[in-house]
Motif scaffolding. Structure first.
Motif, PDB file in Angstrom:
ATOM      1  N   ASN A 135      44.638 -42.919 -31.920  1.00  0.00           N
ATOM      2  CA  ASN A 135      43.971 -41.967 -31.025  1.00  0.00           C
ATOM      3  C   ASN A 135      43.200 -42.653 -29.903  1.00  0.00           C
ATOM      4  O   ASN A 135      42.756 -41.981 -28.962  1.00  0.00           O
ATOM      5  CB  ASN A 135      42.986 -41.089 -31.805  1.00  0.00           C
ATOM      6  CG  ASN A 135      43.629 -40.293 -32.924  1.00  0.00           C
ATOM      7  OD1 ASN A 135      43.057 -40.138 -33.998  1.00  0.00           O
ATOM      8  ND2 ASN A 135      44.829 -39.772 -32.703  1.00  0.00           N
ATOM      9  N   MET A 136      43.029 -43.957 -29.983  1.00  0.00           N
ATOM     10  CA  MET A 136      42.183 -44.655 -29.018  1.00  0.00           C
ATOM     11  C   MET A 136      42.709 -44.545 -27.590  1.00  0.00           C
ATOM     12  O   MET A 136      41.931 -44.473 -26.629  1.00  0.00           O
ATOM     13  CB  MET A 136      42.055 -46.147 -29.375  1.00  0.00           C
ATOM     14  CG  MET A 136      41.401 -46.439 -30.732  1.00  0.00           C
ATOM     15  SD  MET A 136      39.732 -45.771 -30.891  1.00  0.00           S
ATOM     16  CE  MET A 136      40.055 -44.347 -31.935  1.00  0.00           C
ATOM     17  N   LYS A 137      44.023 -44.489 -27.411  1.00  0.00           N
ATOM     18  CA  LYS A 137      44.603 -44.568 -26.074  1.00  0.00           C
ATOM     19  C   LYS A 137      44.352 -43.328 -25.238  1.00  0.00           C
ATOM     20  O   LYS A 137      44.076 -43.422 -24.037  1.00  0.00           O
ATOM     21  CB  LYS A 137      46.108 -44.837 -26.170  1.00  0.00           C
ATOM     22  CG  LYS A 137      46.763 -45.056 -24.813  1.00  0.00           C
ATOM     23  CD  LYS A 137      48.198 -45.506 -24.958  1.00  0.00           C
ATOM     24  CE  LYS A 137      48.816 -45.786 -23.589  1.00  0.00           C
ATOM     25  NZ  LYS A 137      50.218 -46.253 -23.691  1.00  0.00           N
ATOM     26  N   ARG A 138      44.443 -42.130 -25.839  1.00  0.00           N
ATOM     27  CA  ARG A 138      44.393 -40.922 -25.016  1.00  0.00           C
ATOM     28  C   ARG A 138      43.388 -39.885 -25.489  1.00  0.00           C
ATOM     29  O   ARG A 138      43.410 -38.748 -25.019  1.00  0.00           O
ATOM     30  CB  ARG A 138      45.785 -40.283 -24.924  1.00  0.00           C
ATOM     31  CG  ARG A 138      46.319 -39.741 -26.223  1.00  0.00           C
ATOM     32  CD  ARG A 138      47.716 -39.136 -26.045  1.00  0.00           C
ATOM     33  NE  ARG A 138      48.187 -38.527 -27.275  1.00  0.00           N
ATOM     34  CZ  ARG A 138      47.970 -37.268 -27.620  1.00  0.00           C
ATOM     35  NH1 ARG A 138      47.288 -36.479 -26.816  1.00  0.00           N
ATOM     36  NH2 ARG A 138      48.437 -36.783 -28.760  1.00  0.00           N
ATOM     37  N   GLN A 139      42.490 -40.242 -26.400  1.00  0.00           N
ATOM     38  CA  GLN A 139      41.478 -39.306 -26.854  1.00  0.00           C
ATOM     39  C   GLN A 139      40.089 -39.922 -26.723  1.00  0.00           C
ATOM     40  O   GLN A 139      39.944 -41.128 -26.569  1.00  0.00           O
ATOM     41  CB  GLN A 139      41.758 -38.891 -28.303  1.00  0.00           C
ATOM     42  CG  GLN A 139      43.121 -38.215 -28.480  1.00  0.00           C
ATOM     43  CD  GLN A 139      43.372 -37.722 -29.888  1.00  0.00           C
ATOM     44  OE1 GLN A 139      42.451 -37.516 -30.667  1.00  0.00           O
ATOM     45  NE2 GLN A 139      44.643 -37.525 -30.223  1.00  0.00           N
TER      46      GLN A 139
END
Length: 218
Positions: free
Chosen positions: A44-48
């Motif tokens: 989830n780190m990339k787009r949240q």
């Protein structure tokens, strides 16, 4: 007007919306509640709107703590997937006008939200959905039991997919992660614009289509 915003789903679009929406609410008497049963994962780190220290924590709880720390906003968390009965019960306890903002990736939860809207005497429902490159937002207002605007379920037949509560751990883990960061950001930005219009009493009901390099409301 005093509103209570219920953001249903704080993943790709919902977490970006929730991150920035408190700026619109500063100085108002509005409150917000984040609703999601998901746990923060490394992917989830990339787009949240989460950081590595949030991994393993419920998304709604992790994000609401950040919002309350940064803005002092009254932001609450419901750390479970909602059902019709418990969502309706939660809203019924609130004296403010409910604004349901759907940012989910399944029609089962959209059906829950639409059923709740139909049961309420007064509310605003803003439902966002997107694919990899495009999306749309349905906006309706219910007052005195009359609905003005568009309900997604009245436009086309919603899928008979599983409610998140019915998914196994394996099914949850295998859910696709196809949305691009840019698309989620665009959807969150358009949702912010609609919420701003609501706060200044200029909300436009209907449907907003969001495509690459193009946004149209009708």
């Amino acid at each position: 007007m005093n509103y209570h915003f219920y953001i249903v789903g704080v993943g790709g679009t919902g977490s970006l919306l929730a991150r920035d929406m408190p700026k619109l609410l500063i100085g108002s008497n509005c409150e917000m509640t984040l609703i999601d049963g998901d746990i923060v994962e490394g992917k989830n780190m990339k787009r949240q709107s989460y950081q590595t220290q949030d991994i393993g924590e419920n998304k709604a709880i992790a994000l609401s703590k950040k919002i309350n720390t940064f803005y002092g906003t009254n932001c609450y968390a419901i750390d479970r997937y909602i059902t019709e009965s418990d969502f309706f019960e939660v809203i019924q306890k609130e004296s403010r006008i409910p604004v349901i903002v759907g940012c989910v990736d399944n029609d089962a939860t959209r059906k829950v939200c639409e059923k709740v809207v139909k049961r309420l005497k007064q509310c605003i429902y803003i439902d966002s959905a997107n694919s990899e490159y495009s999306g749309d937002i349905y906006i309706c207002v219910k007052s005195n039991k009359e609905i003005k605007g568009a309900l997604r379920g009245k436009t086309y037949k919603l899928k008979k997919d599983k409610h998140p509560n019915e998914l196994s751990c394996q099914e949850q883990a295998s859910k696709g992660n196809v949305q691009f960061l840019i698309t989620n950001n665009k959807m969150a930005c358009v949702l912010l614009e609609h919420i701003h219009l609501l706060l200044i009493n200029q909300l436009k009901v209907g449907v907003t289509n969001v495509e690459r390099l193009k946004t149209v409301h009708y």
